[in-house]
Design a protein around this motif. Structure first.
Motif, short mmCIF file in Angstrom:
data_model
loop_
_atom_site.label_atom_id
_atom_site.label_comp_id
_atom_site.label_asym_id
_atom_site.label_seq_id
_atom_site.Cartn_x
_atom_site.Cartn_y
_atom_site.Cartn_z
N ALA A 7 0.82 -1.22 0.00
CA ALA A 7 0.00 0.00 0.00
C ALA A 7 0.85 1.26 0.00
O ALA A 7 0.33 2.36 -0.07
CB ALA A 7 -0.92 0.01 1.22
N TYR A 22 -4.62 -0.82 -2.41
CA TYR A 22 -4.91 -0.47 -1.02
C TYR A 22 -4.83 -1.73 -0.19
O TYR A 22 -5.51 -2.73 -0.50
CB TYR A 22 -6.29 0.18 -0.90
CG TYR A 22 -6.63 0.65 0.49
CD1 TYR A 22 -6.15 1.88 0.96
CD2 TYR A 22 -7.39 -0.12 1.35
CE1 TYR A 22 -6.46 2.33 2.24
CE2 TYR A 22 -7.71 0.31 2.63
CZ TYR A 22 -7.23 1.53 3.07
OH TYR A 22 -7.52 1.97 4.34
N LEU A 24 -4.91 -3.89 3.57
CA LEU A 24 -5.46 -3.94 4.92
C LEU A 24 -5.27 -5.34 5.47
O LEU A 24 -5.05 -6.30 4.72
CB LEU A 24 -6.93 -3.55 4.94
CG LEU A 24 -7.95 -4.44 4.23
CD1 LEU A 24 -9.34 -4.21 4.82
CD2 LEU A 24 -8.01 -4.15 2.73
N PRO A 284 -11.18 2.34 -3.22
CA PRO A 284 -10.81 0.93 -3.05
C PRO A 284 -11.95 0.02 -2.64
O PRO A 284 -11.71 -1.14 -2.33
CB PRO A 284 -9.76 1.01 -1.94
CG PRO A 284 -10.24 2.12 -1.07
CD PRO A 284 -10.82 3.14 -2.02
N TRP A 303 -9.59 5.98 5.08
CA TRP A 303 -8.34 5.40 4.60
C TRP A 303 -7.29 5.40 5.70
O TRP A 303 -7.14 6.38 6.44
CB TRP A 303 -7.81 6.19 3.39
CG TRP A 303 -8.49 5.83 2.12
CD1 TRP A 303 -9.82 5.62 1.93
CD2 TRP A 303 -7.87 5.63 0.84
NE1 TRP A 303 -10.07 5.31 0.61
CE2 TRP A 303 -8.88 5.32 -0.07
CE3 TRP A 303 -6.56 5.70 0.39
CZ2 TRP A 303 -8.61 5.07 -1.42
CZ3 TRP A 303 -6.29 5.46 -0.94
CH2 TRP A 303 -7.32 5.15 -1.84
N ASP A 304 -6.55 4.31 5.81
CA ASP A 304 -5.50 4.15 6.80
C ASP A 304 -4.15 4.31 6.10
O ASP A 304 -3.79 3.51 5.25
CB ASP A 304 -5.61 2.76 7.44
CG ASP A 304 -4.62 2.58 8.57
OD1 ASP A 304 -4.01 3.58 8.99
OD2 ASP A 304 -4.45 1.44 9.02
N TYR A 305 -3.42 5.35 6.45
CA TYR A 305 -2.15 5.64 5.78
C TYR A 305 -0.99 5.13 6.63
O TYR A 305 -1.06 5.21 7.85
CB TYR A 305 -1.99 7.15 5.55
CG TYR A 305 -2.98 7.69 4.55
CD1 TYR A 305 -2.70 7.64 3.18
CD2 TYR A 305 -4.19 8.22 4.94
CE1 TYR A 305 -3.60 8.12 2.25
CE2 TYR A 305 -5.10 8.71 4.03
CZ TYR A 305 -4.80 8.66 2.69
OH TYR A 305 -5.71 9.15 1.77
#
Length: 305
Positions: A7, A22, A24, A284, A303-305
């Protein structure tokens, strides 16, 4: 193959101005959503049984064009234990349909550091060309593991021996292209097909289940580890399906059954709170489903950056 840094790509390419993958974690299972690009199609295909005025109003409310817009094409890569699983394979290349912004999967897998030879399993939600075409791109089969297992519902393979297009509403050229692509795929990969009837565990925590509706063998994939859950719904759910789950999509071979499947899955997702990813939801395509009166509501994740 590693999904650890997938990612967080290095220096961006100048011709890719938006993210195309993306990542996770679902418990101990790693999941990567990869964009295969976009597919421009007529908006009438979002609900060919709907009143045109109602369809136009929905498009206006969503700030979408009235004639045609870009459908997302999403594919998922899952790492469970020692298995690397590709869920669907994108459109590939079909020069007769003039779709240059789709069919990006193979170069995007390469950009993510995913070696095709490391893929142990492929799960196909169904055999429409935008889900299998990537496997037919020149040079791809030679890169795949010769022991690759391709999981698909037996009913799906049977259907494409003599497919029924009497209830679809597709643009000209698509039925012929779909037939030809499914036929070629079955010929090239028949020896590697792992057929299942209703449900099959592909890897620990990764289960594929036949739903029917969109096609007779259409399937969804559930990923579960610890307290985390995610469903890849393939073509059972579209963006318009939350507000209007009873609208028929033009690619549905049994639209009435597809609508029943859609409502059942959305109710299930709303009840469990698990994550949803679907092929044609905007990338995504990771979010939750909530009940909204007689319809549903899409709740995208932050969104997790």
């Amino acid at each position: 193959m590693s999904l650890e840094n997938a990612a967080h790509p290095g220096k961006p390419r100048l011709d890719e101005l938006v993210p195309s993958r993306y990542a996770l974690n679902i418990g101990e299972i790693k999941v990567l959503v990869v964009s295969d690009g976009v597919l421009p199609l007529p908006t009438a295909m979002l609900g060919h049984n709907a009143d045109p005025a109602a369809r136009a109003a929905w498009l206006g409310d969503m700030f979408l064009p009235q004639d045609a817009f870009d459908w997302a094409l999403n594919v998922v890569v899952v790492r469970s234990g020692k298995q690397t699983i590709l869920i669907d394979a994108g459109l590939g290349l079909d020069p007769d349909l003039n779709l240059p912004r789709a069919g990006q999967l193979m170069k995007r897998l390469e950009a993510a550091g995913i070696d095709l030879g490391s893929v142990t399993d492929v799960v196909l939600t169904h055999l429409h060309m935008d889900h299998i075409g990537g496997l037919l791109v020149d040079g791809v089969k030679e890169q795949l593991n010769p022991e690759l297992r391709i999981h698909v519902a037996a009913a799906e393979v049977k259907f494409w021996e003599a497919p029924d297009f009497s209830h679809v509403s597709m643009p000209a050229g698509f039925p012929d292209a779909l037939r030809a692509t499914a036929k070629r795929f079955s010929k090239e990969y028949r020896s590697q097909l792992q057929l299942f009837e209703d449900e099959h565990e592909v890897a620990p925590g990764v289960v594929v289940s036949r739903t029917g509706g969109h096609t007779p063998g259409h399937s969804v994939v559930r990923v579960a580890s610890g307290n985390d859950r995610l469903m890849f719904a393939g073509d059972a759910v579209f963006a318009v399906g939350f507000d209007h789950p009873d609208w028929f999509n033009g690619f549905e071979h049994d639209p009435e059954e597809a609508a029943r499947v859609r409502v059942r899955l959305l109710r299930e997702l709303a009840a469990t709170g698990e994550l949803l990813v679907a092929t044609h939801m905007p990338f995504p395509s990771v979010g939750h489903v909530a009940v909204d009166g007689d319809a549903f509501r899409w709740v995208p994740v932050f969104w997790d950056y």
